[in-house]
Design an enzyme around this catalytic site. Sequence first.
Site, PDB file in Angstrom:
ATOM      1  N   THR A   1      -5.694  -7.016  10.704  1.00 13.93           N
ATOM      2  CA  THR A   1      -5.934  -5.731  10.043  1.00 13.93           C
ATOM      3  C   THR A   1      -5.321  -4.571  10.827  1.00 13.93           C
ATOM      4  O   THR A   1      -4.711  -3.662  10.242  1.00 13.93           O
ATOM      5  CB  THR A   1      -7.459  -5.504   9.886  1.00 13.93           C
ATOM      6  OG1 THR A   1      -8.014  -6.655   9.230  1.00 13.93           O
ATOM      7  CG2 THR A   1      -7.747  -4.258   9.068  1.00 13.93           C
TER       8      THR A   1
ATOM      9  N   TYR B   1     -12.506  -1.443  -3.613  1.00 10.03           N
ATOM     10  CA  TYR B   1     -13.025  -1.674  -2.256  1.00 10.03           C
ATOM     11  C   TYR B   1     -14.544  -1.531  -2.174  1.00 10.03           C
ATOM     12  O   TYR B   1     -15.073  -1.267  -1.092  1.00 10.03           O
ATOM     13  CB  TYR B   1     -12.354  -0.712  -1.265  1.00 10.03           C
ATOM     14  CG  TYR B   1     -10.970  -1.147  -0.820  1.00 10.03           C
ATOM     15  CD1 TYR B   1     -10.797  -2.288  -0.030  1.00 10.03           C
ATOM     16  CD2 TYR B   1      -9.843  -0.412  -1.162  1.00 10.03           C
ATOM     17  CE1 TYR B   1      -9.542  -2.684   0.397  1.00 10.03           C
ATOM     18  CE2 TYR B   1      -8.569  -0.809  -0.732  1.00 10.03           C
ATOM     19  CZ  TYR B   1      -8.434  -1.941   0.046  1.00 10.03           C
ATOM     20  OH  TYR B   1      -7.193  -2.332   0.479  1.00 10.03           O
TER      21      TYR B   1
ATOM     22  N   PHE C   1     -15.352   3.646   7.221  1.00 14.24           N
ATOM     23  CA  PHE C   1     -13.981   3.977   6.830  1.00 14.24           C
ATOM     24  C   PHE C   1     -13.778   4.044   5.314  1.00 14.24           C
ATOM     25  O   PHE C   1     -12.668   4.281   4.849  1.00 14.24           O
ATOM     26  CB  PHE C   1     -12.997   2.976   7.456  1.00 14.24           C
ATOM     27  CG  PHE C   1     -13.257   1.514   7.121  1.00 14.24           C
ATOM     28  CD1 PHE C   1     -12.824   0.966   5.924  1.00 14.24           C
ATOM     29  CD2 PHE C   1     -13.921   0.686   8.017  1.00 14.24           C
ATOM     30  CE1 PHE C   1     -13.040  -0.366   5.622  1.00 14.24           C
ATOM     31  CE2 PHE C   1     -14.152  -0.659   7.722  1.00 14.24           C
ATOM     32  CZ  PHE C   1     -13.709  -1.183   6.517  1.00 14.24           C
TER      33      PHE C   1
ATOM     34  N   HIS D   1      -2.119  -5.487   1.542  1.00 10.60           N
ATOM     35  CA  HIS D   1      -3.460  -6.046   1.296  1.00 10.60           C
ATOM     36  C   HIS D   1      -3.324  -7.493   0.840  1.00 10.60           C
ATOM     37  O   HIS D   1      -2.351  -7.847   0.176  1.00 10.60           O
ATOM     38  CB  HIS D   1      -4.165  -5.250   0.189  1.00 10.60           C
ATOM     39  CG  HIS D   1      -5.394  -5.939  -0.341  1.00 10.60           C
ATOM     40  ND1 HIS D   1      -6.619  -5.813   0.263  1.00 10.60           N
ATOM     41  CD2 HIS D   1      -5.562  -6.812  -1.380  1.00 10.60           C
ATOM     42  CE1 HIS D   1      -7.505  -6.561  -0.398  1.00 10.60           C
ATOM     43  NE2 HIS D   1      -6.887  -7.163  -1.398  1.00 10.60           N
TER      44      HIS D   1
ATOM     45  N   ASN E   1      -2.031   0.128   6.900  1.00 11.04           N
ATOM     46  CA  ASN E   1      -1.498  -1.120   7.433  1.00 11.04           C
ATOM     47  C   ASN E   1      -0.607  -1.865   6.438  1.00 11.04           C
ATOM     48  O   ASN E   1      -0.468  -3.072   6.507  1.00 11.04           O
ATOM     49  CB  ASN E   1      -2.652  -1.994   7.945  1.00 11.04           C
ATOM     50  CG  ASN E   1      -3.683  -2.264   6.877  1.00 11.04           C
ATOM     51  OD1 ASN E   1      -3.496  -1.892   5.718  1.00 11.04           O
ATOM     52  ND2 ASN E   1      -4.763  -2.929   7.239  1.00 11.04           N
TER      53      ASN E   1
ATOM     54  N   GLU F   1     -10.072  -9.695  -7.719  1.00  9.58           N
ATOM     55  CA  GLU F   1      -8.961  -8.755  -7.534  1.00  9.58           C
ATOM     56  C   GLU F   1      -7.838  -8.984  -8.539  1.00  9.58           C
ATOM     57  O   GLU F   1      -7.199  -8.025  -8.991  1.00  9.58           O
ATOM     58  CB  GLU F   1      -8.434  -8.872  -6.097  1.00  9.58           C
ATOM     59  CG  GLU F   1      -9.471  -8.396  -5.077  1.00  9.58           C
ATOM     60  CD  GLU F   1      -8.990  -8.422  -3.643  1.00  9.58           C
ATOM     61  OE1 GLU F   1      -9.692  -7.877  -2.777  1.00  9.58           O
ATOM     62  OE2 GLU F   1      -7.897  -8.983  -3.379  1.00  9.58           O
TER      63      GLU F   1
ATOM     64  N   ARG G   1       2.220  -6.535   8.961  1.00  9.18           N
ATOM     65  CA  ARG G   1       1.478  -5.378   9.474  1.00  9.18           C
ATOM     66  C   ARG G   1       2.030  -4.926  10.824  1.00  9.18           C
ATOM     67  O   ARG G   1       2.085  -3.736  11.106  1.00  9.18           O
ATOM     68  CB  ARG G   1      -0.018  -5.697   9.526  1.00  9.18           C
ATOM     69  CG  ARG G   1      -0.644  -5.609   8.127  1.00  9.18           C
ATOM     70  CD  ARG G   1      -2.023  -6.176   8.067  1.00  9.18           C
ATOM     71  NE  ARG G   1      -2.753  -5.738   6.883  1.00  9.18           N
ATOM     72  CZ  ARG G   1      -3.936  -6.197   6.525  1.00  9.18           C
ATOM     73  NH1 ARG G   1      -4.530  -7.137   7.265  1.00  9.18           N
ATOM     74  NH2 ARG G   1      -4.535  -5.742   5.447  1.00  9.18           N
TER      75      ARG G   1
ATOM     76  N   LYS H   1       0.821  -1.214   0.000  1.00 10.98           N
ATOM     77  CA  LYS H   1       0.000   0.000   0.000  1.00 10.98           C
ATOM     78  C   LYS H   1       0.864   1.278   0.000  1.00 10.98           C
ATOM     79  O   LYS H   1       2.061   1.235   0.310  1.00 10.98           O
ATOM     80  CB  LYS H   1      -0.935  -0.020   1.212  1.00 10.98           C
ATOM     81  CG  LYS H   1      -1.981  -1.141   1.162  1.00 10.98           C
ATOM     82  CD  LYS H   1      -2.940  -1.041   2.344  1.00 10.98           C
ATOM     83  CE  LYS H   1      -4.005  -2.141   2.302  1.00 10.98           C
ATOM     84  NZ  LYS H   1      -4.987  -1.997   3.401  1.00 10.98           N
TER      85      LYS H   1
ATOM     86  N   ARG I   1      -2.383 -14.135   4.133  1.00 12.55           N
ATOM     87  CA  ARG I   1      -3.068 -13.418   5.215  1.00 12.55           C
ATOM     88  C   ARG I   1      -2.376 -13.669   6.564  1.00 12.55           C
ATOM     89  O   ARG I   1      -2.336 -12.779   7.406  1.00 12.55           O
ATOM     90  CB  ARG I   1      -4.560 -13.765   5.250  1.00 12.55           C
ATOM     91  CG  ARG I   1      -5.312 -13.155   4.046  1.00 12.55           C
ATOM     92  CD  ARG I   1      -6.811 -13.213   4.194  1.00 12.55           C
ATOM     93  NE  ARG I   1      -7.303 -12.372   5.257  1.00 12.55           N
ATOM     94  CZ  ARG I   1      -7.660 -11.093   5.134  1.00 12.55           C
ATOM     95  NH1 ARG I   1      -7.553 -10.464   3.971  1.00 12.55           N
ATOM     96  NH2 ARG I   1      -8.115 -10.426   6.166  1.00 12.55           N
TER      97      ARG I   1
HETATM   98  N1  UDP Z   1      -9.786  -0.422   7.346  1.00 12.55           N
HETATM   99  C1  UDP Z   1      -9.902   0.788   8.013  1.00 12.55           C
HETATM  100  N2  UDP Z   1     -10.615   0.823   9.211  1.00 12.55           N
HETATM  101  C2  UDP Z   1     -11.193  -0.283   9.742  1.00 12.55           C
HETATM  102  C3  UDP Z   1     -11.090  -1.506   9.064  1.00 12.55           C
HETATM  103  C4  UDP Z   1     -10.379  -1.536   7.867  1.00 12.55           C
HETATM  104  O1  UDP Z   1      -9.402   1.815   7.556  1.00 12.55           O
HETATM  105  O2  UDP Z   1     -11.811  -0.199  10.819  1.00 12.55           O
HETATM  106  C5  UDP Z   1      -9.048  -0.472   6.079  1.00 12.55           C
HETATM  107  C6  UDP Z   1      -7.703  -1.188   6.194  1.00 12.55           C
HETATM  108  O3  UDP Z   1      -6.768  -0.536   5.321  1.00 12.55           O
HETATM  109  C7  UDP Z   1      -8.050  -2.567   5.697  1.00 12.55           C
HETATM  110  C8  UDP Z   1      -9.055  -2.256   4.595  1.00 12.55           C
HETATM  111  O4  UDP Z   1      -9.809  -1.167   5.122  1.00 12.55           O
HETATM  112  O5  UDP Z   1      -6.887  -3.272   5.244  1.00 12.55           O
HETATM  113  C9  UDP Z   1      -9.996  -3.387   4.231  1.00 12.55           C
HETATM  114  O6  UDP Z   1     -10.648  -3.829   5.415  1.00 12.55           O
HETATM  115  P1  UDP Z   1     -10.831  -5.375   5.695  1.00 12.55           P
HETATM  116  O7  UDP Z   1     -11.804  -5.499   6.816  1.00 12.55           O
HETATM  117  O8  UDP Z   1     -11.137  -6.092   4.429  1.00 12.55           O
HETATM  118  O9  UDP Z   1      -9.378  -5.808   6.265  1.00 12.55           O
HETATM  119  P2  UDP Z   1      -8.230  -6.715   5.606  1.00 12.55           P
HETATM  120  O10 UDP Z   1      -8.888  -7.795   4.807  1.00 12.55           O
HETATM  121  O11 UDP Z   1      -7.383  -5.802   4.752  1.00 12.55           O
HETATM  122  O12 UDP Z   1      -7.455  -7.241   6.781  1.00 12.55           O
HETATM  123 MG    MG Z   2     -10.298  -7.605   3.291  1.00 11.96          MG
END
Ligand code: UDP
Ligand code: MG
Length: 133
Positions: free
Chosen positions: A92, A50, A58, A116, A113, A127, A103, A10, A86
């Site tokens: 996250t 997204y 968010f 992705h 973070n 994706e 992360r 990112k 993952r």
């Molecule tokens: N994100 C955020 N606030 C939150 C949760 C997620 O800004 O409370 C952002 C963060 O960059 C995250 C992305 O949104 O990686 C996608 O969220 P997701 O729940 O899919 O998390 P991920 O799969 O990336 O762990």
């Molecule tokens: Mg996700």
Amino acid sequence: MTERTLAIIKPDAVRKKVIGRIIQRIEDEGFEILGLKMVHLTREEARKFYYVHKDKPFYESLTDFMSSGPSVVLLLERENAIKHWREVMGATDPAQARPGTLRRQFGFSIERNAVHGSDSPQTAEYEIAFFFG
Ligand code: UDP
Ligand code: MG
């Protein structure tokens, strides 16, 4: 089962100059890098990528951040690629992510973070097509 996933380094991690360290980790974890490119997403592209989060509080901030500078997108292949990537990324929220995860190592906040990863085979398919047609 050999499978494919989509990873993104990112904009926060690109600004931090840790592209090389993250790619080193990807190779050390046994992934084949089948595709790699630097992209500066437009706001519209970030919103499309997204879209599943469009109703989340968010969403606006996230898509602003994701279009704030270049990212590096990677098409990765490995045994259990989706789950393994993952695990390497960690939770996250970097503050909740286990030591040794990317992360935890490079993330700044729950939004910024560093990396992705796709979360299911269906998401990976969408994706990967999004960036590698
Ligand atoms: N994100 C955020 N606030 C939150 C949760 C997620 O800004 O409370 C952002 C963060 O960059 C995250 C992305 O949104 O990686 C996608 O969220 P997701 O729940 O899919 O998390 P991920 O799969 O990336 O762990
Ligand atoms: Mg996700």
